[in-house]
Design a protein around this motif. Sequence first.
Motif, PDB file in Angstrom:
ATOM      1  N   ARG A   1      55.398 -55.710 -18.561  1.00 31.24           N
ATOM      2  CA  ARG A   1      55.867 -55.780 -19.955  1.00 31.24           C
ATOM      3  C   ARG A   1      56.554 -54.488 -20.369  1.00 31.24           C
ATOM      4  O   ARG A   1      57.549 -54.507 -21.094  1.00 31.24           O
ATOM      5  N   PHE A   2      56.032 -53.369 -19.931  1.00 31.26           N
ATOM      6  CA  PHE A   2      56.648 -52.079 -20.253  1.00 31.26           C
ATOM      7  C   PHE A   2      58.037 -51.987 -19.630  1.00 31.26           C
ATOM      8  O   PHE A   2      58.990 -51.554 -20.271  1.00 31.26           O
ATOM      9  N   ALA A   3      58.172 -52.441 -18.394  1.00 29.36           N
ATOM     10  CA  ALA A   3      59.474 -52.430 -17.719  1.00 29.36           C
ATOM     11  C   ALA A   3      60.450 -53.375 -18.413  1.00 29.36           C
ATOM     12  O   ALA A   3      61.634 -53.055 -18.564  1.00 29.36           O
ATOM     13  N   ALA A   4      59.970 -54.534 -18.853  1.00 31.05           N
ATOM     14  CA  ALA A   4      60.834 -55.479 -19.562  1.00 31.05           C
ATOM     15  C   ALA A   4      61.327 -54.886 -20.877  1.00 31.05           C
ATOM     16  O   ALA A   4      62.499 -55.066 -21.241  1.00 31.05           O
ATOM     17  N   ALA A   5      60.473 -54.174 -21.575  1.00 33.24           N
ATOM     18  CA  ALA A   5      60.886 -53.530 -22.819  1.00 33.24           C
ATOM     19  C   ALA A   5      61.945 -52.460 -22.549  1.00 33.24           C
ATOM     20  O   ALA A   5      62.912 -52.334 -23.308  1.00 33.24           O
ATOM     21  N   ALA A   6      61.783 -51.728 -21.474  1.00 27.08           N
ATOM     22  CA  ALA A   6      62.765 -50.700 -21.123  1.00 27.08           C
ATOM     23  C   ALA A   6      64.127 -51.311 -20.815  1.00 27.08           C
ATOM     24  O   ALA A   6      65.170 -50.772 -21.202  1.00 27.08           O
ATOM     25  N   VAL A   7      64.141 -52.456 -20.150  1.00 26.04           N
ATOM     26  CA  VAL A   7      65.405 -53.138 -19.837  1.00 26.04           C
ATOM     27  C   VAL A   7      66.090 -53.598 -21.122  1.00 26.04           C
ATOM     28  O   VAL A   7      67.304 -53.432 -21.290  1.00 26.04           O
ATOM     29  N   ILE A   8      65.332 -54.152 -22.035  1.00 25.28           N
ATOM     30  CA  ILE A   8      65.894 -54.616 -23.306  1.00 25.28           C
ATOM     31  C   ILE A   8      66.511 -53.449 -24.068  1.00 25.28           C
ATOM     32  O   ILE A   8      67.610 -53.554 -24.610  1.00 25.28           O
ATOM     33  N   ILE A   9      65.829 -52.327 -24.088  1.00 28.95           N
ATOM     34  CA  ILE A   9      66.354 -51.151 -24.786  1.00 28.95           C
ATOM     35  C   ILE A   9      67.630 -50.656 -24.112  1.00 28.95           C
ATOM     36  O   ILE A   9      68.613 -50.346 -24.787  1.00 28.95           O
ATOM     37  N   ASP A  10      67.639 -50.607 -22.798  1.00 33.55           N
ATOM     38  CA  ASP A  10      68.821 -50.138 -22.075  1.00 33.55           C
ATOM     39  C   ASP A  10      70.025 -51.048 -22.282  1.00 33.55           C
ATOM     40  O   ASP A  10      71.160 -50.590 -22.268  1.00 33.55           O
ATOM     41  N   GLN A  11      69.801 -52.340 -22.478  1.00 30.29           N
ATOM     42  CA  GLN A  11      70.895 -53.286 -22.655  1.00 30.29           C
ATOM     43  C   GLN A  11      71.295 -53.455 -24.116  1.00 30.29           C
ATOM     44  O   GLN A  11      72.237 -54.176 -24.413  1.00 30.29           O
TER      45      GLN A  11
ATOM     46  N   GLU B   1      73.390 -44.058 -27.498  1.00 32.12           N
ATOM     47  CA  GLU B   1      72.653 -43.426 -26.392  1.00 32.12           C
ATOM     48  C   GLU B   1      71.541 -42.511 -26.905  1.00 32.12           C
ATOM     49  O   GLU B   1      70.423 -42.521 -26.386  1.00 32.12           O
ATOM     50  N   SER B   2      71.826 -41.735 -27.943  1.00 30.49           N
ATOM     51  CA  SER B   2      70.805 -40.816 -28.474  1.00 30.49           C
ATOM     52  C   SER B   2      69.632 -41.592 -29.081  1.00 30.49           C
ATOM     53  O   SER B   2      68.476 -41.197 -28.925  1.00 30.49           O
ATOM     54  N   THR B   3      69.921 -42.705 -29.749  1.00 29.49           N
ATOM     55  CA  THR B   3      68.854 -43.517 -30.335  1.00 29.49           C
ATOM     56  C   THR B   3      68.009 -44.165 -29.250  1.00 29.49           C
ATOM     57  O   THR B   3      66.782 -44.219 -29.357  1.00 29.49           O
ATOM     58  N   ARG B   4      68.656 -44.647 -28.188  1.00 23.43           N
ATOM     59  CA  ARG B   4      67.910 -45.225 -27.065  1.00 23.43           C
ATOM     60  C   ARG B   4      66.969 -44.199 -26.454  1.00 23.43           C
ATOM     61  O   ARG B   4      65.841 -44.510 -26.092  1.00 23.43           O
ATOM     62  N   GLY B   5      67.437 -42.969 -26.337  1.00 21.12           N
ATOM     63  CA  GLY B   5      66.586 -41.910 -25.800  1.00 21.12           C
ATOM     64  C   GLY B   5      65.361 -41.677 -26.668  1.00 21.12           C
ATOM     65  O   GLY B   5      64.250 -41.506 -26.154  1.00 21.12           O
ATOM     66  N   LEU B   6      65.553 -41.703 -27.978  1.00 19.57           N
ATOM     67  CA  LEU B   6      64.421 -41.513 -28.895  1.00 19.57           C
ATOM     68  C   LEU B   6      63.439 -42.685 -28.817  1.00 19.57           C
ATOM     69  O   LEU B   6      62.224 -42.487 -28.838  1.00 19.57           O
ATOM     70  N   VAL B   7      63.956 -43.906 -28.702  1.00 18.12           N
ATOM     71  CA  VAL B   7      63.085 -45.080 -28.584  1.00 18.12           C
ATOM     72  C   VAL B   7      62.293 -45.011 -27.291  1.00 18.12           C
ATOM     73  O   VAL B   7      61.084 -45.263 -27.273  1.00 18.12           O
ATOM     74  N   ASN B   8      62.952 -44.654 -26.199  1.00 19.43           N
ATOM     75  CA  ASN B   8      62.247 -44.529 -24.917  1.00 19.43           C
ATOM     76  C   ASN B   8      61.180 -43.444 -24.978  1.00 19.43           C
ATOM     77  O   ASN B   8      60.081 -43.616 -24.443  1.00 19.43           O
ATOM     78  N   LEU B   9      61.495 -42.342 -25.631  1.00 22.40           N
ATOM     79  CA  LEU B   9      60.516 -41.266 -25.779  1.00 22.40           C
ATOM     80  C   LEU B   9      59.312 -41.742 -26.581  1.00 22.40           C
ATOM     81  O   LEU B   9      58.166 -41.497 -26.206  1.00 22.40           O
TER      82      LEU B   9
END
Length: 51
Positions: free
Chosen positions: A19-29, A34-42
């Motif tokens: 589930r964590f990996a699936a969430a990361a894929v959704i965020i990346d797509q 780019e800066s907001t994606r980095g903050l969400v991943n953090l």
Amino acid sequence: MSARFDLFTNELATRFSKRFAAAAVIIDQSSLAESTRGLVNLTLTLRKGSR
């Protein structure tokens, strides 16, 4: 030193990591900047560590 759990033999850990990996894929797509994606991943990484 041994791990607390084996990711490949523990059913709960396996489900969580999928589930964590699936969430990361959704965020990346996503269309987020780019800066907001980095903050969400953090934020996801910090939340994962606090549980």
